[in-house]
Design a protein around this motif. Sequence first.
Motif, PDB file in Angstrom:
ATOM      1  N   ASP A 152      -1.677 -21.107   6.919  1.00 53.84           N
ATOM      2  CA  ASP A 152      -1.844 -19.866   6.171  1.00 53.84           C
ATOM      3  C   ASP A 152      -2.915 -19.995   5.100  1.00 53.84           C
ATOM      4  OD1 ASP A 152       0.210 -18.825   7.694  1.00 53.84           O
ATOM      5  OD2 ASP A 152       1.749 -19.186   6.185  1.00 53.84           O
ATOM      6  N   ILE A 153      -2.985 -21.176   4.477  1.00 50.76           N
ATOM      7  CA  ILE A 153      -4.007 -21.400   3.446  1.00 50.76           C
ATOM      8  C   ILE A 153      -5.400 -21.355   4.068  1.00 50.76           C
ATOM      9  CG2 ILE A 153      -4.951 -23.082   1.803  1.00 50.76           C
ATOM     10  CD1 ILE A 153      -2.083 -24.083   1.405  1.00 50.76           C
ATOM     11  N   LEU A 154      -5.547 -22.060   5.190  1.00 49.49           N
ATOM     12  CA  LEU A 154      -6.861 -22.124   5.839  1.00 49.49           C
ATOM     13  C   LEU A 154      -7.308 -20.750   6.321  1.00 49.49           C
ATOM     14  CD1 LEU A 154      -6.508 -25.441   7.889  1.00 49.49           C
ATOM     15  CD2 LEU A 154      -8.010 -25.026   5.924  1.00 49.49           C
ATOM     16  N   ARG A 155      -6.372 -19.954   6.809  1.00 47.62           N
ATOM     17  CA  ARG A 155      -6.727 -18.644   7.354  1.00 47.62           C
ATOM     18  C   ARG A 155      -6.572 -17.505   6.334  1.00 47.62           C
ATOM     19  NH1 ARG A 155      -5.133 -18.064  13.707  1.00 47.62           N
ATOM     20  NH2 ARG A 155      -5.886 -20.094  14.393  1.00 47.62           N
ATOM     21  N   VAL A 156      -6.141 -17.852   5.143  1.00 46.54           N
ATOM     22  CA  VAL A 156      -5.883 -16.847   4.091  1.00 46.54           C
ATOM     23  C   VAL A 156      -5.008 -15.745   4.684  1.00 46.54           C
ATOM     24  CG1 VAL A 156      -6.944 -15.545   2.211  1.00 46.54           C
ATOM     25  CG2 VAL A 156      -8.247 -17.362   3.322  1.00 46.54           C
ATOM     26  N   ASP A 157      -3.814 -16.135   5.155  1.00 51.65           N
ATOM     27  CA  ASP A 157      -3.015 -15.239   5.992  1.00 51.65           C
ATOM     28  C   ASP A 157      -1.531 -15.480   5.773  1.00 51.65           C
ATOM     29  OD1 ASP A 157      -2.497 -13.329   8.028  1.00 51.65           O
ATOM     30  OD2 ASP A 157      -2.282 -14.929   9.502  1.00 51.65           O
ATOM     31  N   THR A 158      -1.022 -15.199   4.573  1.00 49.95           N
ATOM     32  CA  THR A 158       0.403 -15.287   4.319  1.00 49.95           C
ATOM     33  C   THR A 158       1.094 -14.017   4.812  1.00 49.95           C
ATOM     34  OG1 THR A 158       0.270 -14.254   2.148  1.00 49.95           O
ATOM     35  CG2 THR A 158      -0.084 -16.641   2.238  1.00 49.95           C
ATOM     36  N   ILE A 159       2.426 -14.028   4.805  1.00 52.39           N
ATOM     37  CA  ILE A 159       3.168 -12.830   5.211  1.00 52.39           C
ATOM     38  C   ILE A 159       2.848 -11.668   4.280  1.00 52.39           C
ATOM     39  CG2 ILE A 159       5.480 -11.841   5.422  1.00 52.39           C
ATOM     40  CD1 ILE A 159       6.429 -14.640   6.327  1.00 52.39           C
ATOM     41  N   ALA A 160       2.800 -11.923   2.981  1.00 54.30           N
ATOM     42  CA  ALA A 160       2.466 -10.863   2.020  1.00 54.30           C
ATOM     43  C   ALA A 160       1.066 -10.322   2.278  1.00 54.30           C
ATOM     44  CB  ALA A 160       2.582 -11.395   0.597  1.00 54.30           C
ATOM     45  N   MET A 161       0.145 -11.202   2.650  1.00 51.78           N
ATOM     46  CA  MET A 161      -1.210 -10.756   2.968  1.00 51.78           C
ATOM     47  C   MET A 161      -1.237  -9.919   4.243  1.00 51.78           C
ATOM     48  SD  MET A 161      -3.415 -14.169   2.083  1.00 51.78           S
ATOM     49  CE  MET A 161      -3.654 -14.724   0.389  1.00 51.78           C
ATOM     50  N   GLN A 162      -0.388 -10.255   5.205  1.00 51.20           N
ATOM     51  CA  GLN A 162      -0.303  -9.455   6.424  1.00 51.20           C
ATOM     52  C   GLN A 162       0.187  -8.044   6.098  1.00 51.20           C
ATOM     53  OE1 GLN A 162       2.262 -11.793   8.953  1.00 51.20           O
ATOM     54  NE2 GLN A 162       0.862 -13.544   8.904  1.00 51.20           N
ATOM     55  N   ALA A 163       1.193  -7.949   5.227  1.00 49.15           N
ATOM     56  CA  ALA A 163       1.676  -6.629   4.804  1.00 49.15           C
ATOM     57  C   ALA A 163       0.574  -5.860   4.084  1.00 49.15           C
ATOM     58  CB  ALA A 163       2.896  -6.784   3.898  1.00 49.15           C
ATOM     59  N   ALA A 164      -0.191  -6.575   3.252  1.00 50.90           N
ATOM     60  CA  ALA A 164      -1.304  -5.931   2.538  1.00 50.90           C
ATOM     61  C   ALA A 164      -2.368  -5.441   3.514  1.00 50.90           C
ATOM     62  CB  ALA A 164      -1.910  -6.910   1.538  1.00 50.90           C
ATOM     63  N   GLU A 165      -2.586  -6.187   4.604  1.00 51.82           N
ATOM     64  CA  GLU A 165      -3.565  -5.765   5.612  1.00 51.82           C
ATOM     65  C   GLU A 165      -3.096  -4.489   6.312  1.00 51.82           C
ATOM     66  OE1 GLU A 165      -6.934  -5.796   8.161  1.00 51.82           O
ATOM     67  OE2 GLU A 165      -6.506  -6.590   6.169  1.00 51.82           O
ATOM     68  N   PHE A 166      -1.793  -4.374   6.572  1.00 50.80           N
ATOM     69  CA  PHE A 166      -1.273  -3.120   7.131  1.00 50.80           C
ATOM     70  C   PHE A 166      -1.528  -1.967   6.164  1.00 50.80           C
ATOM     71  CE2 PHE A 166       1.122  -5.680  10.188  1.00 50.80           C
ATOM     72  CZ  PHE A 166       1.132  -4.850  11.292  1.00 50.80           C
ATOM     73  N   ARG A 167      -1.308  -2.214   4.865  1.00 48.08           N
ATOM     74  CA  ARG A 167      -1.573  -1.151   3.884  1.00 48.08           C
ATOM     75  C   ARG A 167      -3.047  -0.775   3.868  1.00 48.08           C
ATOM     76  NH1 ARG A 167       2.333  -4.027   0.954  1.00 48.08           N
ATOM     77  NH2 ARG A 167       0.754  -5.292  -0.095  1.00 48.08           N
ATOM     78  N   ARG A 168      -3.913  -1.783   3.953  1.00 51.23           N
ATOM     79  CA  ARG A 168      -5.358  -1.534   3.929  1.00 51.23           C
ATOM     80  C   ARG A 168      -5.773  -0.701   5.137  1.00 51.23           C
ATOM     81  NH1 ARG A 168     -10.395  -3.620   5.560  1.00 51.23           N
ATOM     82  NH2 ARG A 168      -9.454  -5.040   7.054  1.00 51.23           N
ATOM     83  N   ARG A 169      -5.286  -1.081   6.304  1.00 55.31           N
ATOM     84  CA  ARG A 169      -5.626  -0.330   7.505  1.00 55.31           C
ATOM     85  C   ARG A 169      -5.028   1.076   7.468  1.00 55.31           C
ATOM     86  NH1 ARG A 169      -7.767  -2.903  11.890  1.00 55.31           N
ATOM     87  NH2 ARG A 169      -8.092  -5.142  11.668  1.00 55.31           N
ATOM     88  N   GLY A 170      -3.860   1.175   6.846  1.00 64.50           N
ATOM     89  CA  GLY A 170      -3.212   2.472   6.746  1.00 64.50           C
ATOM     90  C   GLY A 170      -3.974   3.469   5.899  1.00 64.50           C
ATOM     91  N   ARG A 171      -4.843   2.968   5.018  1.00 64.86           N
ATOM     92  CA  ARG A 171      -5.605   3.883   4.171  1.00 64.86           C
ATOM     93  C   ARG A 171      -6.578   4.734   4.979  1.00 64.86           C
ATOM     94  NH1 ARG A 171      -5.714  -0.535   0.429  1.00 64.86           N
ATOM     95  NH2 ARG A 171      -7.847  -1.115   1.040  1.00 64.86           N
ATOM     96  N   ALA A 172      -6.935   4.287   6.177  1.00 64.63           N
ATOM     97  CA  ALA A 172      -7.854   5.061   7.021  1.00 64.63           C
ATOM     98  C   ALA A 172      -7.134   6.175   7.773  1.00 64.63           C
ATOM     99  CB  ALA A 172      -8.544   4.137   8.021  1.00 64.63           C
TER     100      ALA A 172
END
Length: 418
Positions: free
Chosen positions: A149-169
């Motif tokens: 997760d550190i190497l990919r900058v991809d924690t569970i909280a970050m995955q949820a944030a990515e859903f929020r980011r995509r949802g803004r469109a």
Amino acid sequence: MRALWIINGPIPSATQALGIPTTGFLTWVESGHRAIRARGDVEVSVAFPWPGEPRTASFQGTRFITFPTVEFARDANGARAIELALRRLVPDIVHIFRTEGGHAYAAAVACKRLGIPFVVGQQGMYSAIAHHYMSGLPARVAYGFTPRDILRVDTIAMQAAEFRRRGRAEPGILELTRYVIGRTTWDRALAEQINPHLRYFTIPETLRPTFYANEWSFETCQPYTIFMSQGHYPLKGLHFVLRALPTILDRHPETELFVSGWPPRSSGWWGQAKQTQYAAYVHRLIRKSGLQDKVHFVGVLDEAGMADRYLGSHVFVSASTVENESNSLSEAKLLGLPVVASYVGGVVDRIEHGATGFLYQHDAHYMLAHYVSRLFREPDLGRRVGARARAESLALNDPEENAKLLRDAYAEILRSDP
């Protein structure tokens, strides 16, 4: 009538036409495409994002086109490629599948600019999914991380944030459109809250052919087996099923859980280093409850493999924390396999509690255990709910009827659009 479908990735026939690697996804789009093509009165072209220069090829009467990835309409090359495809193909109508992603928004903008009628197909809504993504996870899991997760900058909280980011469109494309195709109360409610003026068409899914041709039987299944079609990320709720499993085992020690996909961790230090935080959590839950011999990850299954796994199971469980309509749940119902599902999203439109399956509050794992145990104890109940679910699904998911509904929706949009 000429229709252009804009989808998120290649369907199987597109990989054959263009000679690109198969992804194993979007097989439900392939089923719908096959059904509409069989009518003979709608000529469908299919476009999707793919790395590299745009490609085009024809296969079995369908033209397939790729365009560069569009990152929320900031990638001018991709947006231009979409508009160029529209100018070249001159479709009567454009059907944009899903609301998230830059290419969907770019396609809507291009259709508006060129005066081409378009309709948006609802699937999941990322903005809503983000609210439920981490349900039931301890804070140390949701916000923790593994070396991977550190190497990919991809924690569970970050995955949820990515859903929020995509949802803004999503509001942007729904505000642009006048027409939406959906299939559940959940997706209709979300669409109409964003744009109360749109016209909504209800068109159920067409599923993969194998699931129409086979039927589950208690006599040929492996008793006391549970099947889940996914479990590799929190949204699918495997952690709730693992909490329910010890209670089920107390009553039925023979119980086994089968999960499609890869194990949470490969052997050795390298396997541990590559696992996600969610996989690590699943692994700990399995070890803590002594479930190592009771939980089996069966790998990624193709259509035939999935059908075999459904048919060999006693109960199918959909434990999602949110869902529009689970295609896996619909496939299980179509086969007549007894189902237990979390009461979330559009799933509630697909199960009549006690008649075609059982519903439970998604975080009440003790109720999940109750309904699974009841189906284990009462084979006749499983037969009844499975047979009724299959009968209703054969009508709801009828390929010819759904292709007709889609064609009629297109025709109505073309009549209504100025």
